[in-house]
Enzyme design. Structure first.
Site, PDB file in Angstrom:
ATOM      1  N   PRO A  40       3.458   0.927   3.847  1.00  0.00           N
ATOM      2  CG  PRO A  40       5.585   0.955   4.742  1.00  0.00           C
ATOM      3  CD  PRO A  40       4.719   0.224   3.794  1.00  0.00           C
ATOM      4  CD  GLU A  41      -1.084   4.149   1.161  1.00  0.00           C
ATOM      5  OE1 GLU A  41      -1.691   5.217   1.014  1.00  0.00           O
ATOM      6  OE2 GLU A  41      -1.586   3.049   0.888  1.00  0.00           O
TER       7      GLU A  41
ATOM      8  NE  ARG B  45       6.206  -9.110  -0.493  1.00  0.00           N
ATOM      9  CZ  ARG B  45       4.911  -8.985  -0.674  1.00  0.00           C
ATOM     10  NH1 ARG B  45       4.477  -8.053  -1.477  1.00  0.00           N
ATOM     11  NH2 ARG B  45       4.066  -9.766  -0.088  1.00  0.00           N
TER      12      ARG B  45
END
Length: 277
Positions: free
Chosen positions: A2-3, A112
DNA sequence: AAAGCACCCTGTACGC
DNA sequence: TGCGTACAGGGTGCTT
């Protein structure tokens, strides 16, 4: 990963779905997902609070509560904020669960475990060091040029520095440089005015186009919109993840190089590096 | 100021 | 098949 466009898409979805809802309970399954306060205080403080608004700053999602508290969420690599109606097929990666008063659940899922959640009365403690918002009206090409003129490092790692500019990640940094025909190894303060102009426009146009498409979902990536839908921008990526493919502009083979330990994609014909650099 | 690196994590891809 | 290892990546913190 995600940016800015993906985070903006998630924030918009959550705003439409969450404003006015109250948090009935919080279940923390991976304590380190919560930065502050400690998990017990985090859960206790959130219970009973109502969502007043949802916004975004850089890659942070800001869930503004009707007290003086704001819930800040950073998805990092694999974080997701997903709404469901009280059940979902795969709970393996659920790290924090927000139970809403209407029976729905807001699920922070994160394979993660890099994502982070902060509950704070002073969002600026977290957001204060961020650089300008690239899509803000006052982020002009002239302002961008002033900032670039002060920096001697290479342009690509600089675009990833959130204190310099907020919201770009590895995908859109490569895409913006390609749109501007600027080589990622260029020294930031060496860009000519027309290059600054093109890069400013490259950054803003790629972000706007990606937001319009609902963000980028890569084959192996975790990003989904709040309703679980994938983003559609990956088809419009010109260079990212396309090593060996033809440049959409000139047809040359896209190259992948390491810049500051990060994979960077470029067209060797469109993005030339002057000899002196 | 800039650059390099270890770290945090886990799934996936790969070599043997 | 099954093991071990390298790799991916955003951000932080430390060192050079």
């Amino acid at each position: 990963m995600p940016e800015l466009p993906e985070v903006e898409t998630v924030a918009r979805g959550l705003r439409a779905a969450l404003v006015g809802c109250s948090i009935a309970g919080v279940e923390i399954r991976w304590k380190r997902s919560i930065t502050t306060p400690d998990p017990t205080a985090f859960a206790r403080r959130l219970e009973g609070q109502t969502v007043a608004d949802v916004g975004r700053r850089g890659k942070w999602i800001a869930i503004v509560l009707d007290s003086s508290d704001t819930l800040l969420v950073h998805l990092r690599m694999t974080g997701q904020l997903l709404l469901d109606s009280g059940a979902c097929p795969d709970e393996r990666y659920t790290r924090v669960l927000f139970l809403l008063d209407d029976g729905r659940r807001l699920r922070f899922s994160d394979v993660r475990k890099f994502g982070r959640i902060v509950l704070t009365t002073n969002p600026d403690d977290v957001l204060g060091d961020l650089g300008p918002e690239p899509l803000a009206d006052d982020f002009t090409a002239a302002r961008f040029g002033e900032l670039l003129a002060q920096r001697w490092g290479r342009i690509k790692p600089l675009l990833l520095d959130q204190r310099f500019l907020a919201g770009l990640g590895n995908i859109y940094a490569s895409e913006a440089l390609w749109r501007a025909s600027v080589h990622p190894l260029r020294q930031a303060n060496s860009l000519a005015p027309d290059e600054v102009q093109r890069l400013h426009e490259g950054i803003r146009s790629v972000l706007r186009a990606a937001i319009a498409a609902g963000g980028t979902t890569l084959e192996d990536a975790a990003y989904q919109q709040a309703d679980g839908q994938p983003g559609e921008f990956s088809r419009q990526l010109a260079v990212y993840g396309r090593e060996g493919e033809a440049c959409p502009c000139c047809g040359a083979a896209i190259e992948r190089v390491k810049v500051g330990q990060r994979s960077t994609y470029l067209c060797p014909r469109c993005q030339l590096l002057p000899e002196e650099e």
